[in-house]
Scaffold this active site. Structure first.
Site, PDB file in Angstrom:
ATOM      1  N   ASP A 101      52.389  31.333  31.434  1.00 15.56           N
ATOM      2  CA  ASP A 101      53.550  31.900  30.737  1.00 15.56           C
ATOM      3  C   ASP A 101      54.829  31.510  31.474  1.00 15.56           C
ATOM      4  O   ASP A 101      54.794  31.171  32.668  1.00 15.56           O
ATOM      5  CB  ASP A 101      53.454  33.433  30.717  1.00 15.56           C
ATOM      6  CG  ASP A 101      52.245  33.913  29.942  1.00 15.56           C
ATOM      7  OD1 ASP A 101      51.764  33.169  29.069  1.00 15.56           O
ATOM      8  OD2 ASP A 101      51.790  35.041  30.223  1.00 15.56           O
TER       9      ASP A 101
HETATM   10  N1  URA Z   1      47.276  35.163  31.930  1.00  8.71           N
HETATM   11  C1  URA Z   1      48.482  35.591  31.521  1.00  8.71           C
HETATM   12  O1  URA Z   1      48.615  36.681  30.985  1.00  8.71           O
HETATM   13  N2  URA Z   1      49.537  34.783  31.734  1.00  8.71           N
HETATM   14  C2  URA Z   1      49.456  33.590  32.347  1.00  8.71           C
HETATM   15  O2  URA Z   1      50.467  32.918  32.526  1.00  8.71           O
HETATM   16  C3  URA Z   1      48.178  33.152  32.770  1.00  8.71           C
HETATM   17  C4  URA Z   1      47.106  33.956  32.547  1.00  8.71           C
END
Ligand code: URA
Length: 237
Positions: A101
């Site tokens: 993310d």
């Molecule tokens: N899980 C998440 O919620 N976000 C990420 O960036 C990676 C794994």
């Protein structure tokens, strides 16, 4: 790989230039004129442009320490793509093997080898990803065993029909309460770590990927990247 992709990979041409060349009938595969950009070719095929044989460049493999406010996408959208950090020729021809993310930091693998990234990403390959997670609600010591057990059984995420695969939850701070934990998972469902903790009534306030398989971020500083060694590439081959 697609013929147009092979031409780009083995020359300075862009995808649209390669397509134009194909249309003009100047490309031959094993001596036959080839015009279809989607034609599947292999490195063992003889591919030439006007008699000049093309040799595929070797695939490329990098690791990056992603900073927050960058995105794992091949286009800049609101935030810059992590590919802007990889200072190599044709960086935007590469792809990201397992997205993070925008607000997540840590280890990102980048390549142009689709088979290799499949080995990293596919849940069937069970490649472990280790996340350091900071939680809004600390986990009281007396509840930690039950929670570790729950994660190991798989978590029911909202809107999903199957439990997550078993995950390993490890408490890392040696205090009465714990709001920093490590979570090891072998899948990459949408916002998986955040949703796993939401499913048990908590909230992720910080997320950092430290390790993929046996490959650790180690001392690679935030925003820095480097090519993988042959040995590291082979971890996922
Ligand atoms: N899980 C998440 O919620 N976000 C990420 O960036 C990676 C794994």
């Amino acid at each position: 790989m697609r013929l147009d992709k092979f031409i780009c990979k083995s020359s300075e041409l862009t995808r649209s230039e390669a397509k134009k060349l194909l249309k003009s009938g100047e490309v031959r595969v094993n001596g036959e004129v080839a015009k279809n950009p989607a034609m599947q070719v292999h490195e063992n095929n003889d591919i030439d442009i006007d008699g000049q044989i093309l040799t595929a460049r070797r695939s490329r493999y990098f690791m990056l320490h992603k900073v927050a406010d960058s995105i794992c996408s091949n286009v800049d959208e609101g935030y810059p793509s992590v590919l802007n950090f990889i200072d190599v020729d044709k960086a935007f021809d590469l792809h990201i093997a397992g997205r993070l993310d925008a607000d997540t930091t840590g280890l990102v693998l980048i390549t142009d080898d689709g088979r290799w990234s499949h080995n990293v990403i596919s849940p069937k390959k069970e490649c472990q990803k280790v996340y350091r997670v900071w939680l809004r609600n600390p986990i009281p010591v007396e509840k930690s065993i039950a929670l570790i057990d729950k994660f190991s059984q798989g978590i029911q995420l909202q809107g999903e029909s199957s439990l997550t695969k078993p995950a390993i939850l490890t408490l890392v701070t040696d205090t009465e309460v714990d709001n920093e934990v490590l979570l090891t998972i072998t899948e990459g469902r949408y916002h998986q770590v955040k949703r796993m903790f939401a499913a048990v009534g908590n909230r992720v306030i910080g997320l950092h990927r430290e390790q993929i398989g046996a490959l650790k971020l180690a001392d690679l500083a935030s925003g820095e990247w480097r090519a993988l060694t042959e040995q590291e590439i082979n971890l996922f081959s």
